[in-house]
Design an enzyme around this catalytic site. Structure first.
Site: not given
Length: 358
Positions: A75, A148, A176, A266, A291, A351
């Site tokens: 990340y 999300n 999500a 994504g 982002w 989730k």
């Protein structure tokens, strides 16, 4: 003498309670790598806040794909090692230092910084590192508001001029973020076309997404065959949201209205986004990326962020914005979540949330 002895016993019991309430448990990493190998459950203790610090007891913490990527070291934003992962969660303020501001004991708060380290039972942080939330907001819903839910909000607000009756198409609709998109579209009177991968329980998934407010749910195969846009059953979407990439993203892009916008946030397929030249020339479509972390960094204390959070708080309180399908697990069951989220076959279905009250 008996009274003195009783006071001493009571005092010792209170001290023991105070001490035990500050015994701390956390998931920590000393190096980046395979989450199954580097994540360690650790015990420790935490003291009282000083200066502008506050002591928080975490209630619920999210386990998001970004958290897994953080542990893996892939990340873009990385914590200082050794450190505690976890970008999101909701906690209760227990104590405040003499120079802390904005919160008081009993307040519910969410992180206001990246790499908050939410996978920890008790946290000492500066008061500016948190944002206060309404006392009646649902905990599971607000736990994921910064990633999300905010991602869905910003993509719907910032990339196309949408009016009631306009349509939005998205892939990965059962994610999500995707489930938040469906519910926000419903709340704002937008039509949503939602694309998911085929699976054994596809009818149950379609029923669930429809219950959230979806207008149309299609598998990838059904999207390729549909004529609903050509025959006028559904208005061509002005906005497409892509979290998959590859051929799926190109198929979604193909159904955009002229001058429509596709936003990629994504790449679950790990395949590149391919853009046919004809769509750029003859439809004049626009391709954008998003982002949420960058947006938050640029707007952390802005009025637009405060307005967004307040609107989302109210939708959650009113029951119009519900959390995606989820499972609450105790901290020491974290391996179950890691196993599910790193399963290459996908279809996790829920989730995972760490519930420190369990």
């Amino acid at each position: 003498m008996k009274r003195l002895l009783a006071r001493l016993v009571a005092s010792n019991l209170n001290a023991a309670r105070t001490y035990s309430s500050r015994a701390n448990r956390k998931l920590a990493i000393a190096e980046f790598g395979d989450p199954k190998a580097v994540l360690k459950l650790q015990n420790g203790s935490v003291g009282s806040p000083k200066e502008d610090e506050i002591l928080i007891q975490m209630l619920i913490a999210s386990i998001n794909p970004a958290d897994i990527n953080t542990v893996q070291g892939t990340y873009p934003i990385k914590p200082t090692l050794p450190g505690v992962p976890g970008h999101e969660g909701v906690g209760e303020v227990l104590e405040v230092g003499p120079n802390a501001s904005g919160v008081k004991p009993g307040d519910l708060v969410i992180p206001n910084i990246e790499n908050f380290g939410s996978w920890e039972q008790f946290k000492l942080v500066k008061s500016e590192a948190v944002t206060k939330v309404p006392p009646n907001v649902p905990l599971v819903e607000v736990c994921g508001i910064s990633s999300n839910t905010s991602t869905a909000y910003r993509m719907l607000r910032d990339f196309a001029s949408l009016a009631p009756g306009d349509a939005v198409i998205q892939n990965g609709a059962n994610s999500a973020a995707g489930q938040n998109v469906i519910q926000l579209c419903k709340a704002w009177n937008l039509k949503s076309i939602n694309i998911v991968r085929n699976r054994p329980d596809i009818d149950r998934l379609k029923e669930h997404l429809t219950s959230l407010g979806s207008d149309v749910v299609l598998t990838e195969e059904e999207l390729r065959a549909t004529k609903m846009f050509k025959n006028g059953e559904m208005v061509a979407p002005k906005l497409a949201l892509n979290c998959v990439g590859g051929k799926n993203a190109m198929e979604v892009l193909r159904h955009l209205a002229p001058k429509g916008v596709m936003v990629t946030y994504g790449g679950m397929s790990r395949e590149p986004v391919m853009i046919p030249t004809s769509l750029l020339i003859f439809k004049d479509v626009a391709i954008r990326g998003f982002w949420m972390t960058r947006w938050t960094r640029e707007n952390r204390d802005s009025e637009s962020r405060k307005s967004m959070l307040n609107e989302l708080f109210n939708l959650m309180i009113d029951g119009k914005l519900k959390a995606p399908a989820h499972r609450l697990i105790p901290l020491d069951s974290f391996t179950e979540a890691i196993d599910s989220m790193t399963n290459v076959k996908g279809f996790a279905g829920v989730k995972f949330l760490i519930d420190f009250r369990l």
